[in-house]
Design a protein around this motif. Structure first.
Motif, short mmCIF file in Angstrom:
data_model
loop_
_atom_site.label_atom_id
_atom_site.label_comp_id
_atom_site.label_asym_id
_atom_site.label_seq_id
_atom_site.Cartn_x
_atom_site.Cartn_y
_atom_site.Cartn_z
N ARG A 172 52.27 -6.06 -24.93
CA ARG A 172 50.89 -6.07 -25.45
C ARG A 172 49.93 -6.62 -24.40
O ARG A 172 48.78 -6.18 -24.32
CB ARG A 172 50.83 -6.88 -26.74
N VAL A 173 50.41 -7.56 -23.59
CA VAL A 173 49.60 -8.03 -22.47
C VAL A 173 49.34 -6.89 -21.49
O VAL A 173 48.21 -6.67 -21.05
CB VAL A 173 50.28 -9.22 -21.76
N ALA A 174 50.41 -6.17 -21.14
CA ALA A 174 50.28 -5.07 -20.18
C ALA A 174 49.35 -3.98 -20.72
O ALA A 174 48.51 -3.44 -19.98
CB ALA A 174 51.66 -4.49 -19.88
N GLU A 175 49.49 -3.66 -21.98
CA GLU A 175 48.63 -2.64 -22.60
C GLU A 175 47.17 -3.09 -22.56
O GLU A 175 46.27 -2.30 -22.24
CB GLU A 175 49.07 -2.40 -24.04
N PHE A 176 46.94 -4.37 -22.86
CA PHE A 176 45.57 -4.89 -22.85
C PHE A 176 44.97 -4.84 -21.45
O PHE A 176 43.82 -4.41 -21.28
CB PHE A 176 45.56 -6.33 -23.37
N THR A 177 45.72 -5.26 -20.45
CA THR A 177 45.19 -5.28 -19.08
C THR A 177 44.99 -3.87 -18.54
O THR A 177 44.09 -3.63 -17.73
CB THR A 177 46.11 -6.08 -18.15
N ASN A 178 45.82 -2.93 -18.97
CA ASN A 178 45.64 -1.53 -18.53
C ASN A 178 44.35 -0.94 -19.09
O ASN A 178 43.63 -0.22 -18.40
CB ASN A 178 46.84 -0.68 -18.96
N VAL A 179 44.08 -1.25 -20.34
CA VAL A 179 42.87 -0.73 -20.99
C VAL A 179 41.63 -1.48 -20.54
O VAL A 179 40.55 -0.92 -20.41
CB VAL A 179 43.02 -0.81 -22.54
N ASN A 180 41.80 -2.80 -20.28
CA ASN A 180 40.68 -3.65 -19.89
C ASN A 180 40.91 -4.16 -18.47
O ASN A 180 41.16 -5.35 -18.24
CB ASN A 180 40.54 -4.82 -20.85
N SER A 181 40.82 -3.27 -17.51
CA SER A 181 41.16 -3.61 -16.12
C SER A 181 40.25 -4.67 -15.53
O SER A 181 40.61 -5.36 -14.58
CB SER A 181 41.09 -2.35 -15.25
N ALA A 182 39.07 -4.85 -16.10
CA ALA A 182 38.14 -5.85 -15.58
C ALA A 182 38.31 -7.22 -16.23
O ALA A 182 37.56 -8.15 -15.92
CB ALA A 182 36.70 -5.36 -15.78
N SER A 183 39.28 -7.36 -17.11
CA SER A 183 39.42 -8.62 -17.86
C SER A 183 39.89 -9.78 -16.99
O SER A 183 39.59 -10.94 -17.27
CB SER A 183 40.40 -8.43 -19.02
N GLU A 184 40.65 -9.50 -15.94
CA GLU A 184 41.19 -10.52 -15.04
C GLU A 184 42.01 -11.57 -15.78
O GLU A 184 42.05 -12.75 -15.39
CB GLU A 184 40.06 -11.20 -14.25
N LEU A 185 42.68 -11.17 -16.86
CA LEU A 185 43.56 -12.07 -17.58
C LEU A 185 44.75 -12.45 -16.71
O LEU A 185 45.36 -11.59 -16.07
CB LEU A 185 44.05 -11.40 -18.87
N SER A 186 45.08 -13.74 -16.67
CA SER A 186 46.22 -14.21 -15.88
C SER A 186 47.16 -14.99 -16.78
O SER A 186 46.74 -15.87 -17.54
CB SER A 186 45.74 -15.10 -14.74
N CYS A 187 48.45 -14.67 -16.70
CA CYS A 187 49.45 -15.28 -17.57
C CYS A 187 50.31 -16.28 -16.81
O CYS A 187 50.59 -16.13 -15.62
CB CYS A 187 50.33 -14.22 -18.21
N GLY A 188 50.75 -17.31 -17.53
CA GLY A 188 51.61 -18.32 -16.95
C GLY A 188 52.70 -18.75 -17.91
O GLY A 188 52.74 -18.34 -19.07
N ILE A 189 53.57 -19.62 -17.42
CA ILE A 189 54.66 -20.14 -18.23
C ILE A 189 54.60 -21.67 -18.18
O ILE A 189 54.36 -22.27 -17.13
CB ILE A 189 56.04 -19.63 -17.72
N ARG A 190 54.78 -22.32 -19.32
CA ARG A 190 54.83 -23.78 -19.34
C ARG A 190 56.24 -24.24 -19.01
O ARG A 190 57.21 -23.75 -19.59
CB ARG A 190 54.40 -24.34 -20.69
#
Length: 385
Positions: free
Chosen positions: A116-134
């Motif tokens: 769902r993250v990948a789908e979101f970033t593909n559709v919203n390429s300008a979002s610049e969302l960055s994911c991390g792990i705790r």
């Protein structure tokens, strides 16, 4: 210039704008000297009426729920740095839209939501969302287990043995949060533990979020050492460094104003019953626990002086803190002012027993007091059904 307490309702949290700005100026100086990003942690301070002031110094905020995310979006005008121990499926799409950074608590959570993250970033390429792990560096100097995320069985963060040699594709950041109102020397020892376990993954990351607990606004804190530690980490791993203090921003910026409702002798112990509650309005005093400072009082009993145990107004037997000595005997209507009650207090209040929430006010830099919010029956009713 002091507040005219006759204008302050009771109980009431009173934030001092000048003290808040003083803290923010110090924190801004640290982030500029260290080349890092410092953001506000809403779990420690969510007084959104002063977010415009915070915005003058800091570039963002971190949230641990959708409600906090929305508060950041609405009153700070930015997307949130988001971390939750587990994400709710029904909320996740909205969390994605409203966040700039998204930290996952486990590999299982990442596996569940990565498509769902990948789908979101593909559709919203300008979002610049960055994911991390705790991650859990398995090192913390927090003495109270309730606040220690590294105790055996902790649900917060991934230990090194659960992570592969390469960061999962799509994970760009590493996040740890193991401090609680600690100093820069504690951070130094924590970073040593982190590097001993996660150094290889830090070299692969784009950002490192050092979480909260950096009490840089406390007197005696070595900010120079903090700056040096951040600069070395940035250079060694070529990462952006993010800090998200809660207490440091609102540290010693205000008080909880209350008044005496009754004074009684309880089996030889003088008790002052207040119009506030430790359980409902100052829960950290019972959870940590710690004894709050009362302005003008002696914090420990002094023989021969009027001494009182402070009692809350709920019917919980343990709703009390004691004992304090005063220069004169307390009377009904006397002011009792608890110092340093802005961080981790109003964010934790409850209406247990139907007690009203304390009002919220601010002393402006001009010295004028402004009542920002008062609460009543509807606030109690709205939490129930």
């Amino acid at each position: 210039m002091t507040i005219d307490y006759a204008r302050v309702p009771s109980p009431c949290y009173v934030l001092d704008e000048s003290l808040l700005r003083k803290n923010l100026e110090l924190i801004d100086g640290v982030q500029k000297a260290a080349g890092c990003t410092v953001i506000l942690a809403l779990k420690g301070f969510s007084m959104y009426s002063v977010f415009p002031i915070v915005n003058e110094y800091l570039g963002g905020a971190t949230a641990s729920s959708l409600n906090e995310i929305r508060l950041i979006n609405e009153y700070m005008g930015v997307k949130a740095h988001t971390y939750m121990p587990a994400y709710l499926d029904a909320e996740f799409d909205e969390v994605l839209k409203r966040s700039s950074h998204l930290t996952f608590n486990s590999l299982g959570q990442w596996e569940r939501f990565k498509e769902r993250v990948a789908e979101f970033t593909n559709v919203n390429s300008a979002s610049e969302l960055s994911c991390g792990i705790r991650v859990n560096p398995q090192y913390s100097e927090v003495a109270t287990d309730m606040y220690n995320p590294c105790v055996p069985g902790s649900r917060l963060g991934v230990t090194r043995d659960k992570l592969p040699d390469l960061l999962p594709e799509g994970i760009e950041g590493i996040h740890f949060h193991t401090l609680c109102e600690n100093d820069s020397f504690t951070l130094e020892r924590t970073l040593h533990a982190l590097e001993s376990r996660f150094s290889d993954l830090l070299h692969q990351a784009k950002w490192l979020n050092m979480g909260g607990g950096h009490l840089m606004t406390r007197e005696g804190y070595d900010t120079g050492k903090l700056i040096d530690l951040i600069l070395k980490i940035r250079e060694k791993y070529n990462v952006e460094v993010i800090l998200e203090p809660g207490s440091a921003i609102a540290w010693r910026t205000g008080e909880l104003v209350s008044r005496v409702l009754d004074v009684m002798d309880s089996q030889g112990i003088n008790v002052a019953i207040l119009d506030t509650s430790f359980a409902a309005h100052m829960p950290d005093t019972l959870e940590m626990p710690y004894k709050p400072t009362i302005k003008g009082a002696m914090q420990e009993p002094v023989e021969g002086m009027p001494t009182y145990r402070m009692g809350g107004m709920t019917c919980l037997a343990g709703d009390y803190i004691g004992d304090y000595s005063f220069s004169k005997e307390l009377e009904i209507g006397d002011l009792i002012i608890f110092e340093d009650m802005i961080h981790y207090t109003m964010v934790k209040t409850t209406t247990f027993n139907g007690v009203n929430l304390p009002s919220i006010g601010m002393r402006h830099s001009s010295g004028d007091f402004e009542l920002l919010r008062a609460f009543g029956y509807e606030s109690f009713k709205d939490r129930l059904s």
